[in-house]
Design an enzyme around this catalytic site. Structure first.
Site, PDB file in Angstrom:
ATOM      1  N   GLN A   7      14.408  52.917 -26.044  1.00 17.07           N
ATOM      2  CA  GLN A   7      14.258  53.700 -24.817  1.00 17.07           C
ATOM      3  C   GLN A   7      15.271  54.835 -24.698  1.00 17.07           C
ATOM      4  OE1 GLN A   7      14.887  50.168 -22.238  1.00 17.07           O
ATOM      5  NE2 GLN A   7      16.087  51.530 -20.934  1.00 17.07           N
ATOM      6  N   ARG A  15      26.422  53.438 -16.135  1.00 16.63           N
ATOM      7  CA  ARG A  15      26.900  54.741 -16.622  1.00 16.63           C
ATOM      8  C   ARG A  15      28.013  55.312 -15.735  1.00 16.63           C
ATOM      9  NH1 ARG A  15      21.356  55.107 -18.214  1.00 16.63           N
ATOM     10  NH2 ARG A  15      21.186  55.662 -20.407  1.00 16.63           N
ATOM     11  N   ALA A  75      26.763  45.488 -19.372  1.00 21.54           N
ATOM     12  CA  ALA A  75      27.700  46.313 -18.582  1.00 21.54           C
ATOM     13  C   ALA A  75      27.390  46.092 -17.104  1.00 21.54           C
ATOM     14  CB  ALA A  75      27.608  47.786 -18.964  1.00 21.54           C
ATOM     15  N   GLN A  78      14.985  48.500  -7.710  1.00 25.88           N
ATOM     16  CA  GLN A  78      14.387  49.756  -7.230  1.00 25.88           C
ATOM     17  C   GLN A  78      15.185  50.964  -7.738  1.00 25.88           C
ATOM     18  OE1 GLN A  78      11.572  50.390  -5.669  1.00 25.88           O
ATOM     19  NE2 GLN A  78      12.033  52.578  -5.439  1.00 25.88           N
ATOM     20  N   GLY A  82      24.824  45.453  -8.711  1.00 28.54           N
ATOM     21  CA  GLY A  82      23.372  45.683  -8.659  1.00 28.54           C
ATOM     22  C   GLY A  82      22.655  44.610  -9.472  1.00 28.54           C
ATOM     23  N   HIS A  83      23.180  44.339 -10.669  1.00 30.07           N
ATOM     24  CA  HIS A  83      22.617  43.256 -11.472  1.00 30.07           C
ATOM     25  C   HIS A  83      22.856  41.905 -10.770  1.00 30.07           C
ATOM     26  CE1 HIS A  83      23.768  46.308 -14.672  1.00 30.07           C
ATOM     27  NE2 HIS A  83      22.511  46.102 -14.985  1.00 30.07           N
ATOM     28  N   VAL A 141      21.450  48.775  -4.863  1.00 30.96           N
ATOM     29  CA  VAL A 141      22.788  48.422  -4.391  1.00 30.96           C
ATOM     30  C   VAL A 141      23.674  49.657  -4.589  1.00 30.96           C
ATOM     31  CG1 VAL A 141      24.767  46.889  -4.706  1.00 30.96           C
ATOM     32  CG2 VAL A 141      22.438  45.994  -4.984  1.00 30.96           C
TER      33      VAL A 141
HETATM   34  P1  AMP Z   1      19.972  48.046 -16.717  1.00 32.86           P
HETATM   35  O1  AMP Z   1      20.983  47.086 -17.223  1.00 32.86           O
HETATM   36  O2  AMP Z   1      20.540  49.364 -16.286  1.00 32.86           O
HETATM   37  O3  AMP Z   1      18.773  48.183 -17.629  1.00 32.86           O
HETATM   38  O4  AMP Z   1      19.404  47.413 -15.382  1.00 32.86           O
HETATM   39  C1  AMP Z   1      18.857  46.119 -15.350  1.00 32.86           C
HETATM   40  C2  AMP Z   1      18.158  45.923 -14.045  1.00 32.86           C
HETATM   41  O5  AMP Z   1      19.084  46.075 -12.975  1.00 32.86           O
HETATM   42  C3  AMP Z   1      17.042  46.961 -13.818  1.00 32.86           C
HETATM   43  O6  AMP Z   1      15.922  46.313 -13.227  1.00 32.86           O
HETATM   44  C4  AMP Z   1      17.691  47.926 -12.875  1.00 32.86           C
HETATM   45  O7  AMP Z   1      16.758  48.598 -12.033  1.00 32.86           O
HETATM   46  C5  AMP Z   1      18.576  46.999 -12.053  1.00 32.86           C
HETATM   47  N1  AMP Z   1      19.658  47.760 -11.424  1.00 32.86           N
HETATM   48  C6  AMP Z   1      20.561  48.569 -12.043  1.00 32.86           C
HETATM   49  N2  AMP Z   1      21.372  49.144 -11.137  1.00 32.86           N
HETATM   50  C7  AMP Z   1      20.962  48.711  -9.915  1.00 32.86           C
HETATM   51  C8  AMP Z   1      21.395  48.965  -8.567  1.00 32.86           C
HETATM   52  N3  AMP Z   1      22.400  49.794  -8.290  1.00 32.86           N
HETATM   53  N4  AMP Z   1      20.736  48.345  -7.575  1.00 32.86           N
HETATM   54  C9  AMP Z   1      19.691  47.515  -7.832  1.00 32.86           C
HETATM   55  N5  AMP Z   1      19.242  47.232  -9.072  1.00 32.86           N
HETATM   56  C10 AMP Z   1      19.871  47.825 -10.100  1.00 32.86           C
END
Ligand code: AMP
Length: 307
Positions: free
Chosen positions: A70, A204, A41, A165, A45-46, A193
């Site tokens: 988790q 989410r 998704a 972060q 940020g990713h 981001v």
């Molecule tokens: P997730 O898919 O939510 O598990 O996130 C994968 C990676 O992307 C994790 O290291 C998160 O911290 C990072 N991540 C998710 N959202 C952001 C964001 N808005 N800014 C920077 N990194 C992000």
């Protein structure tokens, strides 16, 4: 940035074989494998993590796996957005070479009984998000250990793993886990981001209605106010801000705390981080979590004294 066609790998064996081939094909003396774990998704940020990994690595491996371990809330796991086809295209457009997208059975044979052996995040994993979501950081530590082991760089390559972060406690747990367990990886991170209104991007957020979205902006606004106060040598006034948020009916605040960035322990006036007058003396981290509409949101910001 060229659009590549990433290879999608479903099994651990396929993933290891593809990495070995890619490393063997590299001209670099010590090829760098850049691993970016995700739950899919995808958003910008990713994207920032993929691009950063691309700049520094010879082979970029990203994973898509919604880690059942988790999630403490089955409904959250069930409703977590899954958009694999879009994610593969997005990764291709952001320079990812290899995508590891295993099934639940591939990662955790015999789930939910397995895995019998798991990694504990210890004390660090029981603070804040860990207290509200029991077992969450043990699940994170377990899946990240597995992903690091699966992408272990065949010599002479070395592994760098990228995290945002945005999940500040997760990052602290992973850094500590890598140090405590001597895992052969360099942990790299990027700042949060945000969208044009300051909301931290999150998978989410897709589930927020228009009015939820407006309410969600209260989180980053509260953090910005703390950062402003820290930067202008004013007392933080966290208690007052907490009370204001609790009065905002659309936001169900779980916690708003100011912590030591390494230990995640709450700071107190006179402890060296915060002065007796409530001003910030050394860099601290503000963490916030709240439920807005159907989703639980987290955000954080570093607070620094004026230079
Ligand atoms: P997730 O898919 O939510 O598990 O996130 C994968 C990676 O992307 C994790 O290291 C998160 O911290 C990072 N991540 C998710 N959202 C952001 C964001 N808005 N800014 C920077 N990194 C992000």
């Amino acid at each position: 940035m060229g659009v590549t066609q990433p290879q999608v790998l479903k099994t651990v064996e396929e993933c290891r074989a593809a990495l070995a081939l890619a490393v063997a094909a590299s001209d670099a003396e010590q090829p760098v494998i850049g691993l970016v774990p995700t739950m899919g998704a995808l958003h910008s940020g990713h994207g920032a993590l993929f691009q950063a990994a691309r700049r520094r690595s010879d082979v970029v491996l990203a994973s898509i796996f919604v880690n059942a371990l988790q999630f403490d809330d089955p409904a959250d796991y069930e409703h977590y957005p899954r958009t694999v086809d879009d994610d593969v295209a997005f990764m291709g457009a952001h320079g990812v070479d290899l995508i590891f997208a295993p099934s639940l059975e591939e990662m955790y044979p015999g789930y939910p009984e397995g895995p019998l052996v798991r990694v504990s995040a210890g004390e660090l994993g029981r603070r804040w998000e860990g207290a509200s979501r029991p077992g969450h950081f043990d699940g994170v530590a377990t899946v990240v250990t597995k992903l690091l082991t699966i992408s272990a760089a065949p010599a002479p390559a070395r592994l760098e793993a990228w995290f945002g972060q945005k999940d500040a406690e997760q990052l602290a747990v992973i850094r500590r886990m890598v140090a405590d367990l001597n895992l052969p990886v360099t942990v790299c991170s990027l700042p949060i981001v945000r969208d044009e209104n300051g909301l931290a991007l999150s998978s989410r957020n897709q589930r927020l209605s228009e009015s939820d979205y407006d309410a969600a902006l209260n989180l980053s606004r509260a953090l910005s106010r703390l950062a402003e106060r820290a930067g202008s040598r004013r007392a933080l006034g966290v208690g007052q801000l907490r009370a204001e948020l609790r009065r905002a009916s659309a936001v169900e605040l779980d916690y708003l705390v100011v912590v030591d960035p390494l230990t995640l322990l709450e700071t107190t006036p006179g402890d060296g981080h915060i002065g007796v007058d409530g001003t910030v003396q050394a860099e601290v981290l503000a963490l916030i979590a709240a439920t807005v509409g159907p989703v639980r949101l987290i955000d954080n910001m570093f607070l620094r004294p004026p230079a």
